[in-house]
Motif scaffolding. Structure first.
Motif, mmCIF file in Angstrom:
data_model
loop_
_atom_site.group_PDB
_atom_site.id
_atom_site.type_symbol
_atom_site.label_atom_id
_atom_site.label_comp_id
_atom_site.label_asym_id
_atom_site.label_seq_id
_atom_site.Cartn_x
_atom_site.Cartn_y
_atom_site.Cartn_z
ATOM 1 N N THR A 1 -3.838 -14.662 -10.808
ATOM 2 C CA THR A 1 -3.999 -13.214 -10.704
ATOM 3 C C THR A 1 -3.858 -12.466 -12.020
ATOM 4 N N ASP A 2 -3.239 -13.078 -13.035
ATOM 5 C CA ASP A 2 -3.031 -12.343 -14.292
ATOM 6 C C ASP A 2 -4.159 -12.564 -15.298
ATOM 7 N N ARG A 3 -5.261 -13.195 -14.849
ATOM 8 C CA ARG A 3 -6.351 -13.499 -15.784
ATOM 9 C C ARG A 3 -7.698 -12.968 -15.304
ATOM 10 N N ALA B 1 2.029 -13.464 -5.643
ATOM 11 C CA ALA B 1 1.983 -12.460 -6.719
ATOM 12 C C ALA B 1 2.580 -11.115 -6.326
ATOM 13 N N GLN B 2 3.402 -11.086 -5.254
ATOM 14 C CA GLN B 2 3.891 -9.803 -4.741
ATOM 15 C C GLN B 2 4.544 -8.945 -5.819
ATOM 16 N N HIS B 3 5.289 -9.556 -6.735
ATOM 17 C CA HIS B 3 5.995 -8.799 -7.773
ATOM 18 C C HIS B 3 5.409 -9.016 -9.165
ATOM 19 N N SER B 4 4.157 -9.446 -9.210
ATOM 20 C CA SER B 4 3.548 -9.777 -10.508
ATOM 21 C C SER B 4 3.096 -8.553 -11.291
ATOM 22 N N ARG B 5 2.817 -7.460 -10.600
ATOM 23 C CA ARG B 5 2.252 -6.249 -11.204
ATOM 24 C C ARG B 5 0.906 -6.529 -11.876
ATOM 25 N N GLY C 1 3.108 -4.330 -4.397
ATOM 26 C CA GLY C 1 2.689 -5.645 -3.908
ATOM 27 C C GLY C 1 1.416 -5.666 -3.102
ATOM 28 N N PHE C 2 0.758 -4.497 -2.932
ATOM 29 C CA PHE C 2 -0.472 -4.461 -2.142
ATOM 30 C C PHE C 2 -1.698 -4.805 -2.984
ATOM 31 N N TYR D 1 7.997 -13.231 -2.245
ATOM 32 C CA TYR D 1 6.970 -13.583 -3.227
ATOM 33 C C TYR D 1 5.560 -13.475 -2.660
ATOM 34 N N SER D 2 5.417 -13.411 -1.344
ATOM 35 C CA SER D 2 4.120 -13.542 -0.679
ATOM 36 C C SER D 2 3.217 -12.334 -0.947
ATOM 37 N N SER D 3 1.985 -12.584 -1.365
ATOM 38 C CA SER D 3 1.043 -11.519 -1.716
ATOM 39 C C SER D 3 0.593 -10.747 -0.483
ATOM 40 N N PHE D 4 0.434 -9.420 -0.648
ATOM 41 C CA PHE D 4 -0.028 -8.557 0.431
ATOM 42 C C PHE D 4 -1.534 -8.329 0.335
ATOM 43 N N GLY D 5 -2.128 -7.932 1.482
ATOM 44 C CA GLY D 5 -3.462 -7.357 1.476
ATOM 45 C C GLY D 5 -3.324 -5.896 1.075
#
Length: 736
Positions: A221-223, A258-262, A275-276, A312-316
């Motif tokens: 997600t960061d790329r 990536a919930q807290h990845s920003r 996290g959305f 940690y779980s990614s949101f829609g």
């Protein structure tokens, strides 16, 4: 506009008899013959053309990726400090590098899959025998691990043993040499592949009858630019096309960690810290199942005490408001196999671990459905069944954190068991301009729930660079409605514009799964399925699932009031109490024979033929409501055939019968925890059965026993029936 009505007919005796015959020879596994049956339903030439297109696209994108990697100094692969493996796999249409990355309580217990295993609460003995699952990951699993035996096949010839793939594989198929590591489908085999040519390999495997594949990885997600998040892109479209071309195949993917990845600075809702709007790539496909990680408390009886999404779980959501993730499963602190040695284990957390828990549970459901129906469910049916029966947690309806809730394999299996009794599971099609209707009666006990699920065509809108484009990816928009006395009930829906709001009810224009729930339903309802505009394919297949209904007036009580009727020279008529919509299985034999003669009838009588005067015969009877649901046999009744003078005999205490011909029973303690005791004028040969409210017989035995152990039953209400020659008496008790 044309109408197609489905009255969901009650059982037909000849169909039942055929099903009984077929089940005697069923292999109960995904054999080569069954795979061929799946392949025979596919358009092989169309699949071949599509696979050729995938290979051509792969070669072109690979050349482009290598050129751009050299020109821009991109890293091809690396292992990050947290242990995640990252590898460049593709280039987006905008030139962005697309890196795949692995997505780092007890899974069996949280999913309730262990209830289906040998010794499980449902006593189904389903462990994945003969079934096959596909696993694509950063490499292949350690095939020589003691938990796998010879059940892991390196399908694509990859020689790269991968830590993450081994962990995922253990969650799926570990045999349980170390009990804590036992997998969901611990007797299944697995095809282990690396992710390099995942689309091509999956398309070929699906064309050859593969039912499910697990993908515990995703695009890093960061790329990628922000517009990728929540978008329906070409990768999403390609995977939807695979599933549309092979409608028995279902892809199961992780939502990401990536919930807290920003990593998304411009989400469609909220701030980057909320996290959305973090799901992307193939996890954004319409037809697949995307899995979130849940942290749940499950009591020893299999009930959800509470559940929240893992930290940690990614949101829609998806940008078009589609519901992603679809479902949730346990993903935190999972004990599983390690690639560091053939007897080594590790603990891991992430949606990577939640995903195989869901995949394995779904394969068990396919195994069970095939056992009962001699065919597998279409992918849309399986997906719909799992979403329909999930444990709805927190606010009513779905949400963008945990989808439709936590997977409940027991509830899904119960729905399969109760098909044609209190459940409708129907695979049908809707033609252009057609309206499908079904009239049902609620059972007055459970909520009336109806849902439709369909594999949507992949053609249509694809985002190629627009940030937060709300254009719907859905091609064929089907609608389900329920009507009663002029009132219309609508399905759940969510809105990306207000992603934290509770689900509402209305016209869902974006999801290929719609569900309506009516609490406290009473009486008759009409279910209607229609579509908007024109179907792009002229015909759209769909799956309908309805629970909480009374499909038949049949009940599972043992037949009662059995008597001898008119006798002839070589025959006698046996009679019993009438029961609506009930098929009776009558068996009789000479007492010196081991073989029963079996006959079926919807009447409350049957003629036993070719009897010999002076010989002693035995007779027993059971009621059948569906192929899967029926009563126990009555106690054996004996008679000496004397033509006109024939009388029934049995081993009942005739002194008790003469002093009190009416049986009476009571149960204590009630509620019960460990055991129950019966009181009343119960004969020594009386039989008991305990039946759940879903119609499943969970215990049987001799009713004269002093105590009946119930400690292994789940919490809930049960019906206890006691049967002897005088008839049947039933009472209810509650198990704490």
């Amino acid at each position: 506009m044309t109408y197609k009505s489905n009255p969901y007919n009650t059982l037909h005796i000849y169909m039942l008899l055929l099903l009984f015959t077929f089940n005697l020879v069923s292999v109960f596994s995904q054999s080569d013959i069954q795979k061929e049956n799946i392949r025979a339903k596919y358009n092989s030439s169309k699949l071949s053309v599509f696979n050729s297109e995938l290979k051509k696209d792969y070669d072109q994108s690979r050349d482009k990726m290598v050129r751009l990697a050299k020109a821009n100094g991109w890293t091809i692969s690396e292992t990050l400090s947290n242990g995640s493996f990252v590898e460049l796999q593709d280039v987006g249409e905008d030139g962005a590098p697309l890196y795949y990355t692995t997505l780092n309580d007890n899974v069996n217990h949280t999913s309730r899959a262990d209830a289906l295993h040998n010794g499980g609460a449902l006593k189904l003995g389903l462990n994945g025998e003969g079934m096959q699952v596909g696993v694509w990951d950063g490499g292949t699993a350690l095939k020589s691990h003691q938990e796998f035996g010879n059940r892991v096949l390196s399908a694509d010839g990859s020689e790269k043993t991968d830590k993450h793939a081994t962990m995922v594989m253990g969650t799926l198929i570990a045999s349980g040499i170390k009990e804590k590591a036992k997998g969901i489908i611990y007797k299944a085999t697995a095809l282990s592949n690396d992710w390099t040519k995942d689309k091509i390999e999956v398309a070929e495997a699906a064309a050859n009858g593969l039912l499910l594949s697990n993908h515990s990885y995703g695009i890093k997600t960061d790329r990628v630019p922000d517009w990728y998040f929540g978008s329906y892109i070409k990768i999403s479209q390609d995977w939807d096309k695979i599933m549309y071309n092979a409608p028995y195949y279902l892809m199961v993917t992780a939502s990401g960690n990536a919930q807290h990845s920003r990593d998304n600075d411009t989400p469609i809702y909220g701030k980057n810290t909320d996290g959305f709007d973090l799901i992307l790539g193939f996890s954004a496909s319409k037809n697949g199942v995307t899995v979130a990680a849940a942290e749940s408390d499950i009591d020893r009886k299999g009930n959800i005490v509470n559940a929240t999404v893992a930290g940690y779980s990614s949101f829609g959501p998806m940008d078009d408001s589609r519901i992603k993730p679809d479902i949730s499963g346990a993903g935190t602190n999972i004990f599983t196999t390690s690639s560091t040695g053939t007897k080594n284990y590790d603990v891991s957390s992430g949606t990577s671990m939640a995903t195989p828990g869901v995949t394995g549970s779904m394969l068990l459901l396919q195994q069970y459905y095939e056992r009962l129906n001699n065919t597998y469910m279409k992918a849309a049916t399986l997906k719909g069944l799992v979403l329909h029966t999930a444990d709805d947690v927190q606010n009513p309806g779905p949400d963008y954190r945990m989808g439709w809730g936590v997977i409940n394999t027991v509830a899904a299996a119960d729905a399969i068991t109760n098909e044609e009794y209190s459940t409708v599971i129907s695979e049908d099609e809707l033609e252009n301009g057609e309206i499908y209707t079904l009239t049902v009666n609620s059972n007055g006990t459970d909520p009336l729930m109806a849902s439709i699920s369909w594999t949507d065509p992949a053609t249509g809108f694809v985002n190629r660079g627009t940030l937060n484009d709300v254009t719907a990816a859905l091609v064929n928009d089907l609608d389900i409605r329920i009507e009663k006395d002029g009132k219309t009930f609508f399905p759940w829906k969510l809105s990306a514009a207000n992603a934290t709001a509770a689900a509402t009810k209305g016209d869902n224009k974006v999801d290929p799964f719609e569900k309506i729930q009516i609490d406290n339903a009473k009486g008759e309802y009409t279910i209607t399925i229609s579509h908007k505009g024109n179907l792009s394919t002229s015909v759209q297949n769909f799956s309908l699932i309805v629970t909480g209904v009374e499909v038949t007036q049949c009940n599972v009580d043992m037949p009662s009031e059995t008597n001898l009727g008119e006798a002839g020279d070589e025959s006698v008529v046996m009679e019993w109490k009438e029961a609506p919509d009930t098929l009776f299985e009558a068996q009789f034999k000479n007492e010196n024979s081991d073989d029963w003669t079996t006959e079926y009838t919807y009447n409350n009588f049957i003629e036993l033929k070719e009897l010999t005067i002076g010989e002693t015969y035995e007779f027993r009877l059971k009621a059948i409501c569906t192929e899967n649901i029926g009563s126990d046999y009555t106690p054996k009744l004996t008679f000496v055939f004397e033509a006109e003078g024939t009388e029934l005999q049995d081993a009942l205490d005739y002194e008790t019968l003469s002093t009190d011909s009416q049986m009476s029973i009571s149960v204590y303690p009630n509620p019960a925890v460990e055991e129950i005791s019966l009181e009343g004028n119960i004969s020594s040969n009386a039989a008991y059965s305990i039946v759940s409210t879903t119609g499943i017989t969970v215990k049987t035995g001799n009713a004269s026993a002093a105590k009946i152990h119930v400690s292994d039953l789940s919490e809930g209400l049960y019906i206890l029936s006691v049967q002897d020659l005088r008839g049947v008496k039933s009472t209810k008790f509650y198990k704490n």
